[in-house]
Design a protein around this motif. Structure first.
Motif, PDB file in Angstrom:
ATOM      1  N   LYS A   1      30.751 -72.661  30.027  1.00 53.03           N
ATOM      2  CA  LYS A   1      31.449 -73.608  30.890  1.00 53.03           C
ATOM      3  C   LYS A   1      32.606 -72.962  31.638  1.00 53.03           C
ATOM      4  CE  LYS A   1      30.425 -77.976  28.540  1.00 53.03           C
ATOM      5  NZ  LYS A   1      31.007 -79.164  27.870  1.00 53.03           N
ATOM      6  N   ALA A   2      33.178 -71.903  31.066  1.00 49.97           N
ATOM      7  CA  ALA A   2      34.316 -71.243  31.701  1.00 49.97           C
ATOM      8  C   ALA A   2      33.913 -70.437  32.929  1.00 49.97           C
ATOM      9  CB  ALA A   2      35.017 -70.339  30.692  1.00 49.97           C
ATOM     10  N   ASP A   3      32.642 -70.151  33.080  1.00 53.67           N
ATOM     11  CA  ASP A   3      32.148 -69.369  34.215  1.00 53.67           C
ATOM     12  C   ASP A   3      31.839 -70.314  35.378  1.00 53.67           C
ATOM     13  OD1 ASP A   3      30.889 -67.753  36.049  1.00 53.67           O
ATOM     14  OD2 ASP A   3      29.525 -66.809  34.599  1.00 53.67           O
ATOM     15  N   PRO A   4      32.563 -70.200  36.506  1.00 55.13           N
ATOM     16  CA  PRO A   4      32.317 -71.100  37.645  1.00 55.13           C
ATOM     17  C   PRO A   4      30.878 -71.044  38.154  1.00 55.13           C
ATOM     18  CG  PRO A   4      34.359 -69.864  37.943  1.00 55.13           C
ATOM     19  CD  PRO A   4      33.671 -69.265  36.756  1.00 55.13           C
ATOM     20  N   ALA A   5      30.202 -69.925  37.943  1.00 58.13           N
ATOM     21  CA  ALA A   5      28.821 -69.793  38.414  1.00 58.13           C
ATOM     22  C   ALA A   5      27.875 -70.746  37.682  1.00 58.13           C
ATOM     23  CB  ALA A   5      28.343 -68.355  38.251  1.00 58.13           C
ATOM     24  N   ASN A   6      28.316 -71.255  36.525  1.00 61.57           N
ATOM     25  CA  ASN A   6      27.456 -72.141  35.734  1.00 61.57           C
ATOM     26  C   ASN A   6      27.713 -73.621  35.999  1.00 61.57           C
ATOM     27  OD1 ASN A   6      26.133 -69.999  34.401  1.00 61.57           O
ATOM     28  ND2 ASN A   6      27.840 -69.807  32.955  1.00 61.57           N
ATOM     29  N   ARG A   7      28.590 -73.919  36.940  1.00 60.38           N
ATOM     30  CA  ARG A   7      28.910 -75.321  37.219  1.00 60.38           C
ATOM     31  C   ARG A   7      27.639 -76.105  37.573  1.00 60.38           C
ATOM     32  NH1 ARG A   7      33.687 -77.536  38.166  1.00 60.38           N
ATOM     33  NH2 ARG A   7      34.606 -75.462  38.470  1.00 60.38           N
ATOM     34  N   GLY A   8      27.414 -77.209  36.871  1.00 60.46           N
ATOM     35  CA  GLY A   8      26.261 -78.055  37.133  1.00 60.46           C
ATOM     36  C   GLY A   8      24.987 -77.604  36.445  1.00 60.46           C
ATOM     37  N   ARG A   9      25.028 -76.446  35.782  1.00 62.20           N
ATOM     38  CA  ARG A   9      23.834 -75.939  35.106  1.00 62.20           C
ATOM     39  C   ARG A   9      23.806 -76.383  33.648  1.00 62.20           C
ATOM     40  NH1 ARG A   9      23.472 -69.628  35.961  1.00 62.20           N
ATOM     41  NH2 ARG A   9      21.508 -70.035  34.861  1.00 62.20           N
TER      42      ARG A   9
ATOM     43  N   ALA B   1      21.160 -87.324  30.116  1.00 60.81           N
ATOM     44  CA  ALA B   1      19.776 -87.555  30.548  1.00 60.81           C
ATOM     45  C   ALA B   1      19.556 -87.394  32.045  1.00 60.81           C
ATOM     46  CB  ALA B   1      19.318 -88.943  30.093  1.00 60.81           C
ATOM     47  N   ASP B   2      20.538 -87.780  32.845  1.00 64.32           N
ATOM     48  CA  ASP B   2      20.360 -87.741  34.297  1.00 64.32           C
ATOM     49  C   ASP B   2      20.802 -86.420  34.918  1.00 64.32           C
ATOM     50  OD1 ASP B   2      19.368 -90.332  34.288  1.00 64.32           O
ATOM     51  OD2 ASP B   2      21.359 -91.223  34.514  1.00 64.32           O
ATOM     52  N   ARG B   3      21.272 -85.478  34.107  1.00 63.06           N
ATOM     53  CA  ARG B   3      21.705 -84.194  34.651  1.00 63.06           C
ATOM     54  C   ARG B   3      20.495 -83.397  35.134  1.00 63.06           C
ATOM     55  NH1 ARG B   3      26.405 -81.987  32.247  1.00 63.06           N
ATOM     56  NH2 ARG B   3      25.802 -80.013  33.244  1.00 63.06           N
ATOM     57  N   PRO B   4      20.575 -82.775  36.331  1.00 59.23           N
ATOM     58  CA  PRO B   4      19.457 -81.969  36.825  1.00 59.23           C
ATOM     59  C   PRO B   4      19.094 -80.855  35.837  1.00 59.23           C
ATOM     60  CG  PRO B   4      21.083 -82.329  38.552  1.00 59.23           C
ATOM     61  CD  PRO B   4      21.703 -82.832  37.283  1.00 59.23           C
ATOM     62  N   GLY B   5      17.828 -80.760  35.499  1.00 59.58           N
ATOM     63  CA  GLY B   5      17.344 -79.721  34.608  1.00 59.58           C
ATOM     64  C   GLY B   5      17.355 -80.074  33.139  1.00 59.58           C
ATOM     65  N   TYR B   6      17.995 -81.215  32.783  1.00 59.99           N
ATOM     66  CA  TYR B   6      18.099 -81.529  31.355  1.00 59.99           C
ATOM     67  C   TYR B   6      16.760 -81.947  30.758  1.00 59.99           C
ATOM     68  CZ  TYR B   6      19.828 -83.068  26.885  1.00 59.99           C
ATOM     69  OH  TYR B   6      20.028 -83.187  25.526  1.00 59.99           O
ATOM     70  N   ALA B   7      15.960 -82.678  31.504  1.00 59.50           N
ATOM     71  CA  ALA B   7      14.666 -83.120  30.984  1.00 59.50           C
ATOM     72  C   ALA B   7      13.780 -81.925  30.659  1.00 59.50           C
ATOM     73  CB  ALA B   7      13.977 -84.031  31.991  1.00 59.50           C
ATOM     74  N   ALA B   8      13.780 -80.915  31.525  1.00 60.38           N
ATOM     75  CA  ALA B   8      12.974 -79.721  31.274  1.00 60.38           C
ATOM     76  C   ALA B   8      13.518 -78.952  30.070  1.00 60.38           C
ATOM     77  CB  ALA B   8      12.965 -78.832  32.511  1.00 60.38           C
ATOM     78  N   TYR B   9      14.835 -78.884  29.961  1.00 60.78           N
ATOM     79  CA  TYR B   9      15.466 -78.213  28.813  1.00 60.78           C
ATOM     80  C   TYR B   9      15.097 -78.921  27.512  1.00 60.78           C
ATOM     81  CZ  TYR B   9      19.236 -76.988  25.564  1.00 60.78           C
ATOM     82  OH  TYR B   9      19.962 -76.602  24.453  1.00 60.78           O
ATOM     83  N   ALA B  10      15.182 -80.252  27.514  1.00 55.12           N
ATOM     84  CA  ALA B  10      14.854 -81.022  26.315  1.00 55.12           C
ATOM     85  C   ALA B  10      13.392 -80.872  25.940  1.00 55.12           C
ATOM     86  CB  ALA B  10      15.191 -82.494  26.538  1.00 55.12           C
ATOM     87  N   ALA B  11      12.523 -80.724  26.938  1.00 55.51           N
ATOM     88  CA  ALA B  11      11.087 -80.620  26.668  1.00 55.51           C
ATOM     89  C   ALA B  11      10.726 -79.308  25.971  1.00 55.51           C
ATOM     90  CB  ALA B  11      10.303 -80.736  27.970  1.00 55.51           C
ATOM     91  N   ARG B  12      11.503 -78.261  26.206  1.00 55.51           N
ATOM     92  CA  ARG B  12      11.156 -76.954  25.633  1.00 55.51           C
ATOM     93  C   ARG B  12      12.046 -76.539  24.462  1.00 55.51           C
ATOM     94  NH1 ARG B  12      13.856 -75.532  30.549  1.00 55.51           N
ATOM     95  NH2 ARG B  12      15.786 -74.368  30.152  1.00 55.51           N
ATOM     96  N   THR B  13      13.025 -77.381  24.117  1.00 54.68           N
ATOM     97  CA  THR B  13      14.009 -76.996  23.100  1.00 54.68           C
ATOM     98  C   THR B  13      14.064 -78.033  21.988  1.00 54.68           C
ATOM     99  OG1 THR B  13      15.325 -76.007  24.876  1.00 54.68           O
ATOM    100  CG2 THR B  13      16.380 -76.222  22.736  1.00 54.68           C
TER     101      THR B  13
END
Length: 274
Positions: free
Chosen positions: A172-180, A244-256
């Motif tokens: 979270k401290a890395d600005p490049a990861n904002r929203g990821r 749940a509504d965060r972009p990419g979270y559904a795919a992350y949850a499906a594989r983790t």
């Protein structure tokens, strides 16, 4: 609690209950003054540490000194680390949306509703979940194989929780990861390494209290309740609803894996379908 008569035991349990309530009531007063109920999360670990320390004082001359020191030190280390982490994470943030949503539903005065449902409720949970710590500290049984297994489980849980928290904080401290979505390190193996580690900590402390069949049954509620809180209570369930509504979270949850660490993989739901 071996070696403790009924009257003394009742007194000690009352003192530890009062200790948990005192920590949460002081936190309530500070929270109301600041208008910020999220600080109750910081008090969670502190309250466990306070109950453990008071238990250590009360059990002097009663329980085995090695077991007393081990179980109390393990609880305090876990509790203070957790509180320090939450305090750092919360610095500069406003109210937690969970508490806003809860208090928006208050049937009457929001402040007194918060006192009843959040602060006194958490005080009761701290006391109940701390029963293995209290039981182990009052046990006269010397340390044995099961106790050392308990410390091994505790250490694994603490490590999992601390490493997971550290990895997420760095991400979270890395600005490049904002929203990821964090999907690296331990977070690639389970969506909640901190909650899984927390659960292991309390199963480890439970093993330290298993000095007889009676004590094992009497305090089993503690790790079971903590695990349920983390998985279907206010932990995993509410966090995943928020994410749940965060972009990419559904795919992350499906594989983790949702809780138990499992090797990262492709869509788990798809693999379960015939």
């Amino acid at each position: 609690m071996n070696g403790t008569d009924g009257g003394t035991l009742a007194l000690h349990l009352a003192v530890t209950a009062a200790t948990a309530a005192a920590v949460l009531l002081v936190t309530f007063a500070v929270a109301v003054r600041r208008g910020l109920h999220r600080i109750v999360d910081i008090a969670w670990g502190i309250a466990f540490s306070a109950v453990a320390f008071v238990t250590w004082l009360l059990s002097a001359g009663d329980g085995d000194d090695g077991r007393r020191l081990l179980v109390v030190a393990a609880t305090v280390v876990w509790g203070l680390r957790l509180s320090a982490h939450i305090a750092r994470r919360s610095r500069g943030h406003g109210e937690d949306p969970r508490y806003t949503a809860l208090l928006d539903k208050a049937p009457g005065n929001r402040t007194w509703y918060a006192l009843r449902t959040v602060y006194l409720g958490q005080a009761a949970l701290v006391w109940l979940i701390s029963l293995p710590v209290q039981s182990a500290a009052h046990s006269a049984e010397p340390l044995g194989v099961l106790a050392f297994c308990g410390i091994a489980v505790w250490a694994l849980g603490l490590g999992f929780e601390a490493v997971g928290d550290h990895q997420l904080a760095r991400f979270k401290a890395d600005p490049a990861n904002r929203g990821r979505i964090m999907d690296r390190g331990l977070w690639a193996w389970t969506r909640h390494p901190n909650y899984f580690g927390d659960s292991l900590v309390w199963w480890g402390l439970y093993l330290l209290a298993c000095t007889s069949r009676q004590s094992a049954l009497a305090v089993l509620v503690s790790p079971v309740l903590m695990t349920l809180l983390l998985t279907v209570g206010s932990g995993k369930r509410l966090l995943e609803k928020h994410m749940a509504d965060r972009p990419g979270y559904a795919a992350y949850a499906a594989r983790t894996s949702g809780f138990l660490p499992l090797p990262p993989g492709r869509d788990r739901a798809a693999r379960r379908r015939p």
